[in-house]
Design a protein around this motif. Structure first.
Motif, mmCIF file in Angstrom:
data_model
loop_
_atom_site.group_PDB
_atom_site.id
_atom_site.type_symbol
_atom_site.label_atom_id
_atom_site.label_comp_id
_atom_site.label_asym_id
_atom_site.label_seq_id
_atom_site.Cartn_x
_atom_site.Cartn_y
_atom_site.Cartn_z
ATOM 1 N N THR A 5 -5.437 -0.836 -6.023
ATOM 2 C CA THR A 5 -4.154 -1.537 -6.009
ATOM 3 C C THR A 5 -3.852 -2.195 -7.355
ATOM 4 O O THR A 5 -2.787 -2.762 -7.527
ATOM 5 C CB THR A 5 -4.110 -2.590 -4.886
ATOM 6 O OG1 THR A 5 -5.273 -3.421 -4.992
ATOM 7 C CG2 THR A 5 -4.084 -1.932 -3.513
ATOM 8 N N TRP A 45 -10.137 0.159 -1.983
ATOM 9 C CA TRP A 45 -9.059 1.010 -1.484
ATOM 10 C C TRP A 45 -8.468 1.788 -2.666
ATOM 11 O O TRP A 45 -8.239 1.229 -3.742
ATOM 12 C CB TRP A 45 -7.962 0.162 -0.835
ATOM 13 C CG TRP A 45 -6.886 1.004 -0.203
ATOM 14 C CD1 TRP A 45 -6.879 1.511 1.051
ATOM 15 C CD2 TRP A 45 -5.650 1.427 -0.809
ATOM 16 N NE1 TRP A 45 -5.731 2.243 1.270
ATOM 17 C CE2 TRP A 45 -4.964 2.206 0.143
ATOM 18 C CE3 TRP A 45 -5.075 1.232 -2.077
ATOM 19 C CZ2 TRP A 45 -3.722 2.787 -0.123
ATOM 20 C CZ3 TRP A 45 -3.841 1.815 -2.344
ATOM 21 C CH2 TRP A 45 -3.169 2.586 -1.370
ATOM 22 N N ARG A 59 -8.646 9.651 5.577
ATOM 23 C CA ARG A 59 -7.321 10.193 5.271
ATOM 24 C C ARG A 59 -7.406 11.720 5.170
ATOM 25 O O ARG A 59 -8.173 12.248 4.359
ATOM 26 C CB ARG A 59 -6.921 9.621 3.918
ATOM 27 C CG ARG A 59 -5.464 9.458 3.717
ATOM 28 C CD ARG A 59 -5.226 9.021 2.276
ATOM 29 N NE ARG A 59 -5.198 7.584 2.098
ATOM 30 C CZ ARG A 59 -5.487 6.986 0.944
ATOM 31 N NH1 ARG A 59 -5.886 7.681 -0.097
ATOM 32 N NH2 ARG A 59 -5.403 5.684 0.844
ATOM 33 N N SER A 117 -12.620 6.454 0.303
ATOM 34 C CA SER A 117 -11.590 7.370 0.770
ATOM 35 C C SER A 117 -11.961 8.497 1.723
ATOM 36 O O SER A 117 -11.151 8.884 2.535
ATOM 37 C CB SER A 117 -10.850 7.959 -0.419
ATOM 38 O OG SER A 117 -11.632 8.941 -1.025
ATOM 39 N N GLU A 164 -3.289 0.405 6.468
ATOM 40 C CA GLU A 164 -2.771 1.732 6.122
ATOM 41 C C GLU A 164 -2.918 2.584 7.385
ATOM 42 O O GLU A 164 -4.028 2.965 7.772
ATOM 43 C CB GLU A 164 -3.567 2.378 4.978
ATOM 44 C CG GLU A 164 -3.008 3.752 4.616
ATOM 45 C CD GLU A 164 -3.958 4.640 3.817
ATOM 46 O OE1 GLU A 164 -4.907 4.125 3.200
ATOM 47 O OE2 GLU A 164 -3.731 5.863 3.821
ATOM 48 N N LEU A 224 0.834 -1.192 0.000
ATOM 49 C CA LEU A 224 0.000 0.000 0.000
ATOM 50 C C LEU A 224 0.869 1.242 0.000
ATOM 51 O O LEU A 224 1.727 1.406 0.861
ATOM 52 C CB LEU A 224 -0.883 0.012 1.253
ATOM 53 C CG LEU A 224 -1.858 -1.147 1.422
ATOM 54 C CD1 LEU A 224 -2.594 -1.008 2.754
ATOM 55 C CD2 LEU A 224 -2.847 -1.203 0.276
ATOM 56 N N ASP A 225 0.642 2.095 -0.982
ATOM 57 C CA ASP A 225 1.314 3.391 -0.980
ATOM 58 C C ASP A 225 0.237 4.438 -1.246
ATOM 59 O O ASP A 225 -0.277 4.530 -2.362
ATOM 60 C CB ASP A 225 2.394 3.423 -2.078
ATOM 61 C CG ASP A 225 3.088 4.770 -2.138
ATOM 62 O OD1 ASP A 225 2.757 5.657 -1.322
ATOM 63 O OD2 ASP A 225 3.951 4.942 -3.022
ATOM 64 N N SER A 226 -0.094 5.211 -0.224
ATOM 65 C CA SER A 226 -1.207 6.144 -0.392
ATOM 66 C C SER A 226 -0.818 7.342 -1.258
ATOM 67 O O SER A 226 -1.682 8.079 -1.713
ATOM 68 C CB SER A 226 -1.710 6.604 0.972
ATOM 69 O OG SER A 226 -0.648 7.147 1.710
ATOM 70 N N LYS A 227 0.457 7.521 -1.523
ATOM 71 C CA LYS A 227 0.939 8.583 -2.436
ATOM 72 C C LYS A 227 0.443 9.979 -2.072
ATOM 73 O O LYS A 227 0.090 10.784 -2.941
ATOM 74 C CB LYS A 227 0.536 8.272 -3.879
ATOM 75 C CG LYS A 227 1.248 7.061 -4.435
ATOM 76 C CD LYS A 227 1.196 7.088 -5.948
ATOM 77 C CE LYS A 227 2.122 6.051 -6.549
ATOM 78 N NZ LYS A 227 1.916 5.896 -7.972
ATOM 79 N N ASN A 242 -5.541 5.105 -3.624
ATOM 80 C CA ASN A 242 -4.531 6.038 -3.140
ATOM 81 C C ASN A 242 -4.980 7.477 -3.453
ATOM 82 O O ASN A 242 -6.118 7.691 -3.893
ATOM 83 C CB ASN A 242 -3.153 5.710 -3.732
ATOM 84 C CG ASN A 242 -3.142 5.818 -5.259
ATOM 85 O OD1 ASN A 242 -4.026 6.441 -5.849
ATOM 86 N ND2 ASN A 242 -2.149 5.211 -5.895
ATOM 87 N N TYR A 243 -4.113 8.426 -3.237
ATOM 88 C CA TYR A 243 -4.461 9.842 -3.462
ATOM 89 C C TYR A 243 -4.886 10.093 -4.914
ATOM 90 O O TYR A 243 -5.641 11.006 -5.210
ATOM 91 C CB TYR A 243 -3.258 10.704 -3.093
ATOM 92 C CG TYR A 243 -3.545 12.185 -2.971
ATOM 93 C CD1 TYR A 243 -4.230 12.698 -1.881
ATOM 94 C CD2 TYR A 243 -3.092 13.073 -3.948
ATOM 95 C CE1 TYR A 243 -4.473 14.059 -1.757
ATOM 96 C CE2 TYR A 243 -3.320 14.443 -3.830
ATOM 97 C CZ TYR A 243 -4.017 14.936 -2.733
ATOM 98 O OH TYR A 243 -4.251 16.278 -2.614
#
Lengths: 638, 244
Positions: free
Chosen positions: A417, A409, A110, A430, A623, A4-7, A411-412
């Motif tokens: 994924t 899920w 987030r 989100s 996360e 996981l990389d939320s960037k 990311n920004y």
């Protein structure tokens, strides 16, 4: 195994989105024409996404199960859409909107994503106004707003009690404009069955043509899911009866991780269930709590008609328990408070599973005309369904499954994924944490579609400009088609005794009893067993009449229920894992002495992200949520 | 309640249809009309018979999916309601109910009670929009709108695109549908720049799709579940004359 990389971009909160945009890669007009994008769903995130991407010059293909994009269930949103315009001069700002959403979500969202949606909120109102959405106005000709639950400012723009219809039809008008322009191709009456992943990237979808039964392959350089929530898993909910989880669920099975699946909002005000044949719990907008007062009798079993119960015998329990917010507490709080009173034996109506929502005082003060102007259509609808005139006696309401904060899920970039697979609106997880505030879903859906995805998807597609049009005549597409066809064949071959609806009702009851307004260890553990048994029974005793190669509404239902039977188990697993209460997720084991949700930030300040693992149990990834800009507090509306 | 249901069954647009009669026992007065039909289908499937195909989705009278003639009336005998909000309280025990799909040339039958209403999308596509690109909008309050006009625009904009007006009209005219959209935009300053092109394009498309002309009988207004008013057609005609 996924990582996981939320960037989330570096920098102060209020500069993150600006910095992102400044650094995002662009795609030239000549290259946009060569890039295909699939958008699945035409609600308040899908229609804006498709029209905005079409306007930019991409080749967009849009899919919906309805006969026309205008019928997506966002059309039924009632109360309004939030924005930080501060037109009422009551001290509102982007930061306040951000903070209310973070707090309303019980600190499980987030920060960076929430701040961004608050930032674009004003543009959404500008855009809808420019394309002719008739929001309510003041006599001077400017836009007006109203209050909504969980906040202390008036920031909700509305069109009587049918704001969702008005903004969706606005988005639909922009969409048909692009269809006319030829940048968007519309594929109605198609249901997405599977996602096609080629070399680790989302490259297309397999759909069933609901009229002919034919399975079709469609390819693109990127796929956007705007497929909404999965609240119909409860069978009885406020959603359209055909809303379903299948697109998101099958994306999960192809590798898109699923976040916080157990976070489901139970809306406090819907028309209570009347009988076993009922197919739907109709929503009565939260905006009604602006003027309606919620109460039950002070004495158990008080059978007097509500109007004959004098003031001193009424318990206005929200005003009593939450003096600061009164009837305008957030939805999760209001729902649990209603359940508490009814479980204690104070409920009203024939089933005892209802509370009064009374407009007597508001009508006395403002006059019936003013109330009619604000809520006329809701009062009419309530009367059509129940036969009761709420201008003269209280409405009866009870909580119902409504909105799913959980979802795929992202990311920004709003990317799942799976590279190239994006999720917008309710289908992602989100922005709303563990509880969504009223009038924030239209804001998030439209914001994702109009003002966020166009930047982030271009940033992704900039590295795809050399990829030629994706061929559908490949092993990956064949495999997805075969998998879908085999599932359909299997559903049709059982020829058992029970209909898909029968199974859906049984599943709904398990979900409502064990994964509804309150949850506990024992119930959840039992329920997982019950779902597994039901799933087994489903594949042995399902009865789907008709054939695969024709219009077959029973087959459509069966496919959706088959997926719900799997998703239900993941929701239970997620609820079991989270041994804290937060927002709509109320674990009985974790509550304050006065029965409010008790968070455990030390152990659970994370997004629970589940990775599909075939027949083995799903893998949990976490996360961690870092709160740099707000202080975590026990939520209080007292 | 016990009912006798005479329902139109038809394989597709090209095959011949006919009425099939079903006896249905155990209908509860608090069921909606759609719930009653769902209950019928559950019964039919149990008996190994083919269920009836019909459309429905939101069950709140707002998506516009449902719609059928019930005893000769689009959406049934109660004014201002869609089929999904029509309660069985409005019918008597032992009653015979005749149920048919929308009958209009531009709405071909797909199966049983389900028709193809794509022609309405085509009309909207011809000009039912304001051409403002995402990102180009001015600040919302720079466009003041007279409240009365704004309210009238809203009253017109509540059309759900169900097609009852077309079904009710002896000429299968879509004038009430078109007038609702034209009125919404004509009453708002945002809609003025493209006003002339819009009304010409939408009327031309309405004709092209095979909808008939308006002869002012008012059946559309009487049957509209959203109670859209006939004066919108007068406004549409005015807009149309002004457009040449």
């Amino acid at each position: 195994m996924i990582t996981l990389d939320s960037k989330i971009p570096e920098g102060p909160l209020e500069e993150k989105w600006t910095r992102y945009k400044a650094n995002a890669k662009l795609v030239s007009p000549a290259n946009k024409k060569k890039l295909d994008i699939i958008v699945v769903g035409t609600g308040i995130s899908g229609a804006p996404a498709a029209s905005a991407l079409g306007e930019m010059g991409y080749n967009v293909k849009v899919f919906c199960y309805q006969d026309t994009p205008r019928r997506a269930h966002s059309v039924a949103a009632q109360g309004g859409i939030n924005a930080a315009k501060n037109y009422k001069n009551d001290g509102d700002s982007v930061y306040h909107l951000f903070y209310d959403v973070i707090k309303g979500g019980d600190f499980r969202a987030r920060e960076a994503n929430v701040y961004r949606i608050a930032e674009v909120s004003n543009q959404i109102i500008d855009h809808f106004t420019a394309i002719g959405v008739p929001f309510a106005r003041e006599y001077g000709g400017t836009l007006t707003t109203r209050s909504f639950g969980g906040v202390q400012v008036s920031r909700t723009f509305y069109s009587r009690g049918q704001t969702g219809q008005q903004v969706l039809l606005g988005a639909y008008s922009s969409l048909v404009r692009q269809i006319k322009e030829g940048t968007v191709t519309m594929y109605p009456r198609r249901e997405m069955l599977d996602l096609v992943v080629v070399d680790g990237k989302a490259r297309g979808i397999v759909v069933r043509n609901l009229i002919t039964g034919e399975i079709e392959r469609h390819s693109a350089h990127a796929v956007v899911l705007a497929t909404g929530g999965y609240g119909t898993i409860y069978y009885l909910s406020t959603l359209a009866v055909n809303s379903n989880a299948s697109a998101a669920w099958n994306a999960y099975k192809r590798g898109a991780a699923f976040a916080n699946p157990s976070f489901v909002q139970i809306h406090p005000s819907s028309v209570p269930q009347m009988n076993e044949f009922q197919s739907k719990l109709t929503l009565m907008s939260e905006s009604l709590r602006n003027d309606g007062r919620v109460w039950v009798p002070k004495t158990k079993g008080d059978s007097r008609p509500p109007n004959e119960i004098p003031e001193e015998d009424r318990d206005y329990y929200l005003e009593r328990r939450y003096p600061a917010f009164g009837n305008l507490v957030p939805r999760d709080v209001a729902s649990r408070a209603a359940k508490e009173r009814c479980d204690a034996g104070y409920g009203v109506g024939p089933t005892g599973l209802a509370v009064n929502l009374d407009f007597r005082d508001a009508i006395k003060k403002q006059g019936q005309k003013a109330i009619e102007e604000k809520y006329g259509n809701l009062f009419d609808m309530y009367k059509d369904i129940t036969g009761i005139d709420s201008y003269t006696e209280p409405m009866r309401i009870y909580p119902a499954g409504h909105y799913t904060m959980g979802g795929l899920w992202v990311n920004y970039d709003l990317m799942t994924t799976i590279p190239g697979l994006f999720a917008v609106g309710e289908s992602n997880f989100s922005d709303h944490g563990a509880n969504r505030l009223g009038a924030s879903s239209l804001m998030q859906g439209a914001g994702d579609g109009y003002f966020i995805l166009p930047y982030t998807i271009s940033n992704y597609l900039a590295s795809e400009i050399k990829t030629p049009r994706i061929n559908t005549d490949t092993a990956e597409f064949q495999e997805a088609e075969t998998r879908s066809a085999e599932k359909i064949k299997r559903l049709l071959s059982i020829r058992g005794k029970q209909t898909a609806t029968t199974f859906h009702k049984k599943l709904g009851k398990i979900m409502w009893d064990h994964c509804g307004m309150t949850r506990n260890e024992k119930g959840l553990t039992e329920a997982i067993g019950l779902i597994r048994e039901l799933r087994e029974e489903f594949w042995k005793d399902l009865n789907v009449p008709g054939r695969a190669d024709e219009l077959n509404q029973e087959l459509e239902k069966a496919g959706r229920v088959a997926d719900f039977l799997e998703l239900g188990e993941l929701m239970m697993t997620d609820a079991l894992n989270r041994r804290e209460s937060c927002g709509a997720h109320f674990r009985e084991e974790s509550q304050t002495p006065d029965h409010e949700a008790l968070r455990n930030d030390d152990e659970y300040a994370y997004v629970a992200v589940w990775e599909y693992n075939g027949d083995e149990p799903p893998v949990l990834h976490k996360e961690e949520l870092k709160f740099e800009f707000v202080e975590l507090k026990q939520r209080s509306y007292k | 309640m016990k009912l006798k249901l005479k329902i139109w069954k038809q394989g597709d647009a090209h095959s011949r249809g006919s009425f099939v009669t079903y006896d249905l026992d155990g209908v509860a007065p608090e069921m909606s009309f759609i719930e009653m039909l769902t209950y019928l289908n559950e019964t039919l499937i149990g008996k190994g018979e083919e269920p009836v195909t019909f459309e429905h989705d939101c069950h709140e009278g707002i998506c516009g999916s449902c719609g059928m003639y019930i005893n000769g009336y689009p959406h049934g005998p109660v004014k201002g309601l869609t089929t999904c909000l029509l309660s069985m309280r409005n019918f008597k025990d032992g009653e015979t109910i005749v149920i048919e799909p929308w009958r209009a040339k531009p709405f071909p039958v797909i199966k049983d009670l389900m028709v193809d209403r794509n022609a309405l999308d085509k009309i909207q596509q011809a000009g039912g929009f304001i051409s403002v690109t995402t990102g180009a909008a001015p600040e919302a309050n720079t466009i003041p709108v007279n409240k009365k006009n704004s309210d009238l625009a809203f009253d017109a904009s509540v059309c759900i695109g169900c097609g009852a007006c077309v079904a009710a009209c002896k000429n299968a005219s879509a004038m009430l549908f078109v007038s609702a959209k034209i009125s919404q935009y004509a009453l708002l300053p945002q809609g003025r720049p493209e006003g002339k092109e819009r009304v010409r394009a939408m009327i031309a498309e309405m004709d092209r799709q095979g909808f008939g002309s308006c002869s002012n009988t008012g059946a559309c207004e009487a049957q509209c579940p959203k109670q859209i008013k006939l004066f919108n057609i007068a406004r549409l005609n005015r807009e149309y004359y002004k457009a040449f």
